[in-house]
Design an enzyme around this catalytic site. Structure first.
Site, mmCIF file in Angstrom:
data_model
loop_
_atom_site.group_PDB
_atom_site.id
_atom_site.type_symbol
_atom_site.label_atom_id
_atom_site.label_comp_id
_atom_site.label_asym_id
_atom_site.label_seq_id
_atom_site.Cartn_x
_atom_site.Cartn_y
_atom_site.Cartn_z
ATOM 1 N N ARG A 34 19.836 39.044 78.751
ATOM 2 C CA ARG A 34 18.366 39.075 78.719
ATOM 3 C C ARG A 34 17.928 38.268 77.499
ATOM 4 N NH1 ARG A 34 13.807 43.726 79.649
ATOM 5 N NH2 ARG A 34 14.517 43.292 81.777
ATOM 6 N N HIS A 48 13.059 36.610 86.739
ATOM 7 C CA HIS A 48 13.615 37.969 86.677
ATOM 8 C C HIS A 48 14.225 38.256 88.062
ATOM 9 C CE1 HIS A 48 14.407 41.875 85.292
ATOM 10 N NE2 HIS A 48 13.194 42.362 85.118
ATOM 11 N N GLN A 67 15.042 41.856 89.432
ATOM 12 C CA GLN A 67 13.848 42.637 89.743
ATOM 13 C C GLN A 67 13.330 42.306 91.140
ATOM 14 O OE1 GLN A 67 12.000 44.991 87.633
ATOM 15 N NE2 GLN A 67 11.259 45.378 89.691
ATOM 16 N N ASP A 70 2.239 43.041 87.279
ATOM 17 C CA ASP A 70 3.157 43.049 86.129
ATOM 18 C C ASP A 70 2.278 43.052 84.882
ATOM 19 O OD1 ASP A 70 5.285 42.628 84.338
ATOM 20 O OD2 ASP A 70 5.598 40.533 84.903
ATOM 21 N N CYS A 85 6.663 46.303 88.458
ATOM 22 C CA CYS A 85 8.052 46.224 87.969
ATOM 23 C C CYS A 85 8.294 47.151 86.784
ATOM 24 C CB CYS A 85 8.407 44.789 87.615
ATOM 25 S SG CYS A 85 7.313 44.051 86.399
ATOM 26 N N ARG A 139 16.801 49.396 91.230
ATOM 27 C CA ARG A 139 17.451 48.410 90.346
ATOM 28 C C ARG A 139 18.953 48.715 90.269
ATOM 29 N NH1 ARG A 139 14.479 45.791 86.442
ATOM 30 N NH2 ARG A 139 16.430 44.653 86.155
HETATM 31 N N1 CP Z 1 11.343 46.023 84.968
HETATM 32 C C1 CP Z 1 12.180 45.854 83.911
HETATM 33 O O1 CP Z 1 12.938 44.891 83.837
HETATM 34 O O2 CP Z 1 12.111 46.837 82.992
HETATM 35 P P1 CP Z 1 12.805 46.828 81.554
HETATM 36 O O3 CP Z 1 12.108 45.770 80.728
HETATM 37 O O4 CP Z 1 12.584 48.207 81.022
HETATM 38 O O5 CP Z 1 14.255 46.504 81.715
HETATM 39 N N1 NVA Z 2 6.816 39.824 82.643
HETATM 40 C C1 NVA Z 2 7.370 40.937 81.931
HETATM 41 C C2 NVA Z 2 8.368 41.659 82.771
HETATM 42 C C3 NVA Z 2 8.889 42.941 82.157
HETATM 43 C C4 NVA Z 2 9.941 43.596 82.988
HETATM 44 C C5 NVA Z 2 7.983 40.477 80.624
HETATM 45 O O1 NVA Z 2 8.627 39.428 80.618
HETATM 46 O O2 NVA Z 2 7.789 41.145 79.595
#
Ligand code: CP
Ligand code: NVA
Length: 297
Positions: free
Chosen positions: A100, A127, A130, A216, A256, A284
């Site tokens: 990540r 993502h 997701q 989101d 999400c 997930r």
């Molecule tokens: N939706 C999602 O990726 O959540 P987190 O940021 O908590 O991993």
């Molecule tokens: N668009 C958001 C998604 C979080 C799961 C971010 O990148 O923070």
């Protein structure tokens, strides 16, 4: 060697291969195969996470492997060691990696230099885990997504809608993105993806007859310095009861997560659709186990 770096790089057949494996993992959580038996998988995270971290840690464990969580802040990566050096070290010690981070080029470089299967667990661009989960969740509740209408409301230029764009292009559903002009996906991305994608500032038109309303956060990780401007610009792009009334009577509402009530979704709508939203969160785990199985098969 397979990687899961983006939906852009997955074919329709790849997506279907992953999705078709999910029921076996979801339905037989204790007895399914353990394809990561004896393996260690590194999880290198440069951004916060609840769902992604827990679902991968639990999922890798349930597949017979050992997850090794590495916060970027705790390893030399956070002090400036290049990703290609981190990748070459981890590639000699572990069997796979879940990353990540910010730039998409970092997951691509990690995959190229590590020589081990690599998963994008969220970048600024995509993502993928997701959106594969969201599609599984939609199909589990409503049947095939092909031919349906998905409406994304909010910051249409961030990672989540970008992955939706590639899913729509590959799987044949209509995607509508309701966002102010400055928060719509780039014309270059839309041209590259093809598919039935409509971008509009007309929130109500976008919601009309939708089978899925999706939102989101307005302020993605890494955009915190723009918070005030974003709250102002996106203030009307909220999923609420008035918007849900425009969708089909059976429409699902998804998020999400994490959710900011009173911003991208109001509290009543969130709670009315909490069962869907938390099934989406649970899925997930199941979808990523299927994806890891696909990756190593
Ligand atoms: N939706 C999602 O990726 O959540 P987190 O940021 O908590 O991993
Ligand atoms: N668009 C958001 C998604 C979080 C799961 C971010 O990148 O923070």
């Amino acid at each position: 060697m397979k990687h899961l770096l983006s939906l852009e790089q997955l074919s329709r057949a790849d997506m279907e291969a992953i999705l078709s494996r999910v029921p076996a993992f979801k339905g037989h959580r204790a007895q399914h195969p353990r394809p990561l038996s004896g393996q260690t998988w590194a999880m290198v995270f440069s951004k916060s996470s609840t769902r992604t971290r827990v679902s991968f840690e639990v999922g890798i464990h349930e597949l017979g492997g050992r997850p090794l969580f590495l916060s970027a802040a705790d390893i030399q990566l956070g002090r400036g060691e290049p990703i290609k050096d981190t990748a070459r070290v981890l590639g000699r010690m572990v069997h796979g990696a879940v990353i990540r981070t910010f730039a998409q080029s970092e997951v691509a470089d990690f995959a190229a230099y590590s020589g081990i299967p690599t998963v994008n667990a969220l970048t600024d661009d995509e993502h993928p885990c997701q959106i594969l989960t969201d599609i599984f969740t939609f199909e589990e509740m409503r049947g095939p997504i092909a031919g349906r209408v998905v409406t994304f409301v909010g910051d249409g230029a961030c990672n989540v809608p970008s992955s939706w764009i590639w899913a729509a292009a590959r799987l044949g559903f209509e995607l509508r993105i309701a966002a102010p002009k400055a928060y719509q996906p780039s014309p270059a991305l839309l041209a590259r993806a093809g598919g039935r994608i409509v971008c509009t500032e007309d929130l109500r038109a976008a919601a009309e007859g939708a089978d899925l309303l999706y939102t989101d956060v307005w302020v993605s990780m890494g955009k915190e310095s723009e918070t005030q401007q974003r709250l102002k610009d996106l203030a009307t792009y909220q999923v609420n009861a008035a918007l849900v009334r425009l969708a089909t009577p059976e429409a699902l509402v998804m998020h999400c997560l994490p959710a900011y009530r009173g911003k991208e979704i109001d509290s009543e709508t969130f709670e009315a659709h909490a069962d869907t939203i938390f099934s989406q969160a649970e899925n997930r785990l199941h979808v990523q186990k299927a994806a890891l199985d696909w990756l190593v098969s």
